[in-house]
Design an enzyme around this catalytic site. Sequence first.
Site, PDB file in Angstrom:
ATOM      1  N   LYS A 192      -7.761   6.131   8.339  1.00 47.28           N
ATOM      2  CA  LYS A 192      -6.859   6.112   9.483  1.00 47.28           C
ATOM      3  C   LYS A 192      -7.436   5.128  10.490  1.00 47.28           C
ATOM      4  O   LYS A 192      -8.528   5.318  10.994  1.00 47.28           O
ATOM      5  CB  LYS A 192      -6.743   7.494  10.129  1.00 47.28           C
ATOM      6  CG  LYS A 192      -6.038   8.538   9.295  1.00 47.28           C
ATOM      7  CD  LYS A 192      -5.874   9.821  10.097  1.00 47.28           C
ATOM      8  CE  LYS A 192      -5.094  10.875   9.324  1.00 47.28           C
ATOM      9  NZ  LYS A 192      -5.895  11.470   8.256  1.00 47.28           N
TER      10      LYS A 192
ATOM     11  N   ASP B 164     -12.942   9.335   4.808  1.00 52.01           N
ATOM     12  CA  ASP B 164     -12.435   8.485   5.880  1.00 52.01           C
ATOM     13  C   ASP B 164     -12.814   7.027   5.626  1.00 52.01           C
ATOM     14  O   ASP B 164     -13.778   6.737   4.905  1.00 52.01           O
ATOM     15  CB  ASP B 164     -13.027   8.912   7.229  1.00 52.01           C
ATOM     16  CG  ASP B 164     -12.496  10.252   7.713  1.00 52.01           C
ATOM     17  OD1 ASP B 164     -11.484  10.712   7.161  1.00 52.01           O
ATOM     18  OD2 ASP B 164     -13.091  10.820   8.644  1.00 52.01           O
TER      19      ASP B 164
ATOM     20  N   MET C  94     -12.292   7.648  20.847  1.00 46.58           N
ATOM     21  CA  MET C  94     -11.087   6.861  20.544  1.00 46.58           C
ATOM     22  C   MET C  94     -10.400   6.391  21.833  1.00 46.58           C
ATOM     23  O   MET C  94      -9.179   6.351  21.927  1.00 46.58           O
ATOM     24  CB  MET C  94     -10.105   7.693  19.692  1.00 46.58           C
ATOM     25  CG  MET C  94     -10.692   8.152  18.379  1.00 46.58           C
ATOM     26  SD  MET C  94      -9.680   9.408  17.539  1.00 46.58           S
ATOM     27  CE  MET C  94     -10.033  10.869  18.540  1.00 46.58           C
TER      28      MET C  94
END
Length: 279
Positions: A81, A59, A195
């Site tokens: 991402k 990541d 998030m």
Amino acid sequence: MGVSSGKGRRNDRLVVLGGGAPSRGPGRVWLVGAGPGDPELLTIKALKALQAAEVVVHDGLVSDEILDLAPASARRISVAKRKSRHSYSQDEINRMLVAFALDGLNVVRLKGGDPFIFGRGGEELEACREAGVDCDIVPGVTAALAASASAGAPLTHRGSAQAVTFVTGHAAKGGEPDLDWESLAKANQTVVIYMGLSMAAPIAARLMAAGRAGSTPALIVENASRAAERRLTTTLAGLAEAAANLNGPALLIVGEAMALAREGEGRTEVETLIREARA
């Protein structure tokens, strides 16, 4: 799909991975939790998996300090991402893991936090199983645990938090998540929103509309466990305003036990000096 060669460099595109008969025995995939950022929060099993890696698919938020624990010969591939910007689709990542393993390589899929806590580890595990590729899971310290610990605010507390719930701040295709707001609005429980920084206003509004008191203590932790960690204490009613000037990655934590949270920066000056002396 593209892959990187060496430390962080990426070739333009790789048309075929796997393609022919493997030149050696079958490889395997390790889904490894890298923890929230502090290398000292890695598990011993995660470290051993990294040290044995031939390919590391990682990541974007995994630090160089952790990546450097892999062999220098290991190929690094960033599949970062960030919000709506994806260097690779999830399907491409799945196919990449399978193809390298079928070529006989030991592949580490290195994920921030824990692979199974909003990390899409389940999808990658399914892809490996469907392809007949052996896949091992190494759990990691999820960000909520690090954020809670550094702030000194327990996620559960016998007097004020008899339950804790982890939720995502975004729906699968973007926008507001479809959650059981009435259940989350019940008192004496902790709600951790991953998030959720950009959705702080609608999330707070939903919780209050469902009955959660606007005076409920809340905590925002940005860059949990990292040198740049920042903690802001507020209330559910003030959550949106507190989140407005932060860029993340950040967690929103709502619940009565957050009354115990300490506001401030992550590492103290003394902690920083100790780390530098050990380096």
